[in-house]
Design a protein around this motif. Structure first.
Motif, short mmCIF file in Angstrom:
data_model
loop_
_atom_site.label_atom_id
_atom_site.label_comp_id
_atom_site.label_asym_id
_atom_site.label_seq_id
_atom_site.Cartn_x
_atom_site.Cartn_y
_atom_site.Cartn_z
N LYS A 64 15.56 -23.92 -17.90
CA LYS A 64 15.50 -22.48 -18.04
C LYS A 64 16.53 -21.85 -17.12
CE LYS A 64 13.64 -18.43 -19.12
NZ LYS A 64 13.64 -17.89 -20.52
N THR A 73 17.80 -18.12 -15.96
CA THR A 73 17.38 -16.74 -16.00
C THR A 73 18.21 -15.91 -15.02
OG1 THR A 73 15.44 -15.28 -15.94
CG2 THR A 73 15.62 -16.92 -14.21
N VAL A 98 9.75 -15.28 -15.24
CA VAL A 98 9.75 -16.50 -16.05
C VAL A 98 8.35 -17.10 -16.09
CG1 VAL A 98 12.17 -17.10 -15.64
CG2 VAL A 98 10.40 -17.99 -14.12
#
Lengths: 116, 110
Positions: free
Chosen positions: A11, A13, A19
């Motif tokens: 992930k 971000t 998140v």
């Protein structure tokens, strides 16, 4: 399932965004743990769930971090207003119960979080 | 404060060259000392639990030993597939969670 499943595996971000990281433990495992692994550091305990008991949140580094476990199974770790220092691999582990830790946890493959 | 350290940070061996990894711990009333293996991109995989000084456990080319202050992971005649990061962790009498060391990154060259 056959093992501990974590998603997403990676992930990326932007700083300041929230998140959510997901962990699906082995079926029947009542104990669930979240750890954080930073480069060159040992695994850092974050939070522990055991059945329906109140979770042990003593390892959460700040109030931006929270976790829940629904129905004694799937767990979600939420990080609000992410910072660059939150970049790490987040590992989930499960065991039959706390007393069984001496047989070792079963870890998932982790979510690699990168905050840019 | 409970603490676990590991040395060396990284180790390169030739295939067949035996060696040992060190784990030093400072915990209050050790309840268990654990060794895990971690491959790149994977979660740690359980290897051994040791409970008391003098105890030894073996698995294939690996043997773990425990003293009152340290644990050693001996690797005999390693193969390239033994390349991984080896993590040590302790659970104290007062704590309920693992305290992990930073790991030793082992590379075994063919």
């Amino acid at each position: 399932g056959a093992g501990v499943s974590q998603s997403p595996s990676n992930k990326v971000t932007e700083k300041g965004k929230d998140v959510e990281l997901r962990c699906d433990p082995i079926s029947g495992h009542t104990a669930l743990y979240w750890y954080r692994q930073s480069l060159g550091q040992g695994l850092e305990f974050l939070i522990y769930f055991q059945g329906n008991s109140a979770p042990d949140k003593s390892g959460l580094p700040s109030d931006r971090f929270s976790a829940e476990r629904t129905g004694g199974s799937v767990s979600t770790l939420t990080i609000q207003r992410t910072q660059q220092e939150d970049s790490a691999v987040y590992l989930c582990a499960s065991s039959l119960d706390r007393g069984r830790i001496y047989y070792g946890y079963t870890f998932g493959s982790g979510t690699r979080l990168t905050v840019v | 404060e409970d603490q676990v350290t590991q040395s060396p940070e990284a180790l390169r061996l030739q295939e067949g060259e035996s060696s040992s990894l060190n784990c030093s711990y400072t915990v209050s009333g050790l309840r268990g000392l654990f060794w895990y293996r971690q491959d790149p991109g994977k979660g740690p995989e359980f290897l051994f639990t040791l409970y008391s000084a003098g105890e030894e456990k073996e698995k294939e080319r690996l043997k773990a030993t425990l003293t009152k202050k340290e644990s050693f992971l001996h690797i005999t005649a390693p193969k390239p597939e033994d390349s991984a990061t080896y993590l040590c962790a302790a659970v104290s009498g007062y704590g309920q969670n693992f305290v992990f060391g930073p790991g030793t990154r082992l590379s075994v060259l063919p």
